[in-house]
Design a protein around this motif. Structure first.
Motif, PDB file in Angstrom:
ATOM      1  N   ARG A  25      22.354 -17.688 -23.626  1.00 21.33           N
ATOM      2  CA  ARG A  25      21.280 -18.431 -24.302  1.00 21.33           C
ATOM      3  C   ARG A  25      20.235 -18.889 -23.287  1.00 21.33           C
ATOM      4  O   ARG A  25      20.554 -19.191 -22.145  1.00 21.33           O
ATOM      5  N   ASP A  26      19.008 -18.996 -23.738  1.00 23.40           N
ATOM      6  CA  ASP A  26      17.930 -19.512 -22.891  1.00 23.40           C
ATOM      7  C   ASP A  26      17.767 -21.020 -23.025  1.00 23.40           C
ATOM      8  O   ASP A  26      17.028 -21.635 -22.265  1.00 23.40           O
ATOM      9  N   GLN A  27      18.447 -21.599 -23.980  1.00 25.72           N
ATOM     10  CA  GLN A  27      18.341 -23.038 -24.218  1.00 25.72           C
ATOM     11  C   GLN A  27      19.651 -23.545 -24.786  1.00 25.72           C
ATOM     12  O   GLN A  27      20.156 -22.999 -25.770  1.00 25.72           O
ATOM     13  N   TYR A  28      20.194 -24.567 -24.155  1.00 22.61           N
ATOM     14  CA  TYR A  28      21.333 -25.292 -24.698  1.00 22.61           C
ATOM     15  C   TYR A  28      20.848 -26.714 -24.913  1.00 22.61           C
ATOM     16  O   TYR A  28      20.070 -27.237 -24.107  1.00 22.61           O
ATOM     17  N   VAL A  82      11.574 -17.619 -17.287  1.00 21.49           N
ATOM     18  CA  VAL A  82      12.685 -18.448 -17.728  1.00 21.49           C
ATOM     19  C   VAL A  82      12.178 -19.694 -18.445  1.00 21.49           C
ATOM     20  O   VAL A  82      11.053 -20.152 -18.224  1.00 21.49           O
ATOM     21  N   THR A  83      13.028 -20.239 -19.288  1.00 22.68           N
ATOM     22  CA  THR A  83      12.698 -21.471 -20.000  1.00 22.68           C
ATOM     23  C   THR A  83      12.838 -22.671 -19.066  1.00 22.68           C
ATOM     24  O   THR A  83      13.440 -22.583 -17.993  1.00 22.68           O
ATOM     25  N   GLU A  84      12.318 -23.783 -19.529  1.00 25.15           N
ATOM     26  CA  GLU A  84      12.464 -25.025 -18.771  1.00 25.15           C
ATOM     27  C   GLU A  84      13.949 -25.362 -18.599  1.00 25.15           C
ATOM     28  O   GLU A  84      14.374 -25.810 -17.531  1.00 25.15           O
ATOM     29  N   TYR A  85      14.737 -25.114 -19.628  1.00 24.91           N
ATOM     30  CA  TYR A  85      16.168 -25.393 -19.534  1.00 24.91           C
ATOM     31  C   TYR A  85      16.825 -24.551 -18.448  1.00 24.91           C
ATOM     32  O   TYR A  85      17.651 -25.058 -17.678  1.00 24.91           O
ATOM     33  N   ARG A 104      26.085 -15.524 -10.841  1.00 24.60           N
ATOM     34  CA  ARG A 104      25.007 -14.549 -10.791  1.00 24.60           C
ATOM     35  C   ARG A 104      24.133 -14.681 -12.027  1.00 24.60           C
ATOM     36  O   ARG A 104      24.578 -15.152 -13.070  1.00 24.60           O
ATOM     37  N   TRP A 105      22.898 -14.190 -11.876  1.00 24.04           N
ATOM     38  CA  TRP A 105      21.897 -14.242 -12.937  1.00 24.04           C
ATOM     39  C   TRP A 105      21.388 -12.832 -13.220  1.00 24.04           C
ATOM     40  O   TRP A 105      21.144 -12.074 -12.289  1.00 24.04           O
ATOM     41  N   LEU A 106      21.199 -12.513 -14.495  1.00 24.32           N
ATOM     42  CA  LEU A 106      20.680 -11.202 -14.868  1.00 24.32           C
ATOM     43  C   LEU A 106      19.507 -11.367 -15.826  1.00 24.32           C
ATOM     44  O   LEU A 106      19.663 -11.929 -16.916  1.00 24.32           O
ATOM     45  N   PRO A 107      18.323 -10.878 -15.425  1.00 25.58           N
ATOM     46  CA  PRO A 107      17.205 -10.892 -16.369  1.00 25.58           C
ATOM     47  C   PRO A 107      17.567 -10.061 -17.609  1.00 25.58           C
ATOM     48  O   PRO A 107      18.147  -8.975 -17.502  1.00 25.58           O
ATOM     49  N   ARG A 108      17.250 -10.598 -18.766  1.00 24.86           N
ATOM     50  CA  ARG A 108      17.594  -9.947 -20.035  1.00 24.86           C
ATOM     51  C   ARG A 108      17.076  -8.514 -20.100  1.00 24.86           C
ATOM     52  O   ARG A 108      17.728  -7.627 -20.652  1.00 24.86           O
ATOM     53  N   SER A 109      15.931  -8.251 -19.498  1.00 26.79           N
ATOM     54  CA  SER A 109      15.353  -6.897 -19.527  1.00 26.79           C
ATOM     55  C   SER A 109      16.233  -5.875 -18.814  1.00 26.79           C
ATOM     56  O   SER A 109      16.103  -4.680 -19.052  1.00 26.79           O
ATOM     57  N   VAL A 169      22.081 -10.764 -10.126  1.00 31.00           N
ATOM     58  CA  VAL A 169      21.626 -11.214  -8.809  1.00 31.00           C
ATOM     59  C   VAL A 169      22.413 -12.467  -8.422  1.00 31.00           C
ATOM     60  O   VAL A 169      22.501 -13.418  -9.217  1.00 31.00           O
ATOM     61  N   PRO A 170      22.988 -12.498  -7.211  1.00 30.91           N
ATOM     62  CA  PRO A 170      23.679 -13.724  -6.770  1.00 30.91           C
ATOM     63  C   PRO A 170      22.732 -14.924  -6.849  1.00 30.91           C
ATOM     64  O   PRO A 170      21.521 -14.804  -6.624  1.00 30.91           O
ATOM     65  N   HIS A 171      23.297 -16.073  -7.163  1.00 30.41           N
ATOM     66  CA  HIS A 171      22.484 -17.276  -7.353  1.00 30.41           C
ATOM     67  C   HIS A 171      21.491 -17.508  -6.210  1.00 30.41           C
ATOM     68  O   HIS A 171      20.319 -17.787  -6.448  1.00 30.41           O
ATOM     69  N   GLU A 172      21.971 -17.390  -4.992  1.00 32.50           N
ATOM     70  CA  GLU A 172      21.107 -17.711  -3.842  1.00 32.50           C
ATOM     71  C   GLU A 172      19.908 -16.762  -3.718  1.00 32.50           C
ATOM     72  O   GLU A 172      18.928 -17.098  -3.047  1.00 32.50           O
ATOM     73  N   ASP A 173      19.953 -15.620  -4.390  1.00 37.41           N
ATOM     74  CA  ASP A 173      18.849 -14.663  -4.342  1.00 37.41           C
ATOM     75  C   ASP A 173      18.000 -14.642  -5.607  1.00 37.41           C
ATOM     76  O   ASP A 173      17.006 -13.918  -5.681  1.00 37.41           O
ATOM     77  N   PHE A 174      18.382 -15.423  -6.609  1.00 36.24           N
ATOM     78  CA  PHE A 174      17.653 -15.424  -7.881  1.00 36.24           C
ATOM     79  C   PHE A 174      16.635 -16.544  -7.898  1.00 36.24           C
ATOM     80  O   PHE A 174      16.975 -17.715  -7.756  1.00 36.24           O
ATOM     81  N   GLU A 175      15.385 -16.183  -8.071  1.00 36.81           N
ATOM     82  CA  GLU A 175      14.311 -17.171  -8.108  1.00 36.81           C
ATOM     83  C   GLU A 175      13.855 -17.391  -9.537  1.00 36.81           C
ATOM     84  O   GLU A 175      13.712 -16.455 -10.303  1.00 36.81           O
ATOM     85  N   VAL A 176      13.639 -18.658  -9.868  1.00 35.16           N
ATOM     86  CA  VAL A 176      13.158 -18.993 -11.218  1.00 35.16           C
ATOM     87  C   VAL A 176      11.694 -19.383 -11.172  1.00 35.16           C
ATOM     88  O   VAL A 176      11.155 -19.693 -10.159  1.00 35.16           O
TER      89      VAL A 176
END
Length: 176
Positions: A25-28, A82-85, A104-109, A169-176
């Motif tokens: 989800r993009d928002q909780y 990314v959303t504000e959340y 890790r983070w994965l862009p939905r695309s 992408v590992p957290h330390e390499d993922f930019e928001v």
């Protein structure tokens, strides 16, 4: 599928090898973090150096679980921008990492061709899936959790998580 589900701590306490968590989800908007999110929007940021401010019993539980030899991985599929959340969530993910989780983070695309279940889940020892159900507004749904050991569902969740993890992408390499 069972709707009378053991609580998260019980399931993790019984885990012997691995626990993985997929968030999609993009928002909780769960009430137990409303105050923290409001403070973050007002400019408050946790400092990694001020552990007393952000360390909670959950972190102790994760440390204890990992000390027993259990690996805990969390992957998040997010829309971009990314959303504000998600910016809020990203800003304090260091707390989960400090406890020993891998994130890790994965862009939905980049997840378009991955078969995904219809809800967030925890998978314990590749044998029990506990789905986390939310309302459209991001609050816990009732019943908030559903559990299954059904082989086809376990395989779907295992394959989905591993496909996401491989691309993420590992957290330390993922930019928001």
């Amino acid at each position: 599928m069972q709707s009378n589900v053991p609580d998260f701590r019980t399931l993790l306490r019984e885990t012997t090898k691995s626990a993985v968590h997929l968030e999609m989800r993009d928002q909780y908007s769960v009430s137990d973090e409303a105050d923290q999110f409001a403070a973050w929007k007002a400019g408050h940021r946790y400092s990694p150096d001020n552990r007393a401010e952000w360390w909670h019993p959950f972190h102790d539980f994760v440390v204890e679980t990992i000390a027993r030899g259990v690996t805990i991985r969390r992957a998040r599929i997010v829309s971009e921008p990314v959303t504000e959340y998600i910016r809020y969530e990203h800003s304090h993910t260091f707390t989960n990492l400090a406890a020993g989780e891998q994130i890790r983070w994965l862009p939905r695309s980049r997840a378009l061709d991955i078969a995904l279940p219809g809800a967030d889940f925890w998978l314990f020892d590749s044998r029990i899936v506990r789905f986390n159900l939310f309302t459209g507004d991001g609050e816990w749904a009732d019943p908030r959790n559903v559990m299954t050991e059904q082989q086809a569902t376990v395989e779907l969740c295992t394959n989905a998580f591993e496909a996401v993890w491989e691309r993420a992408v590992p957290h330390e390499d993922f930019e928001v």
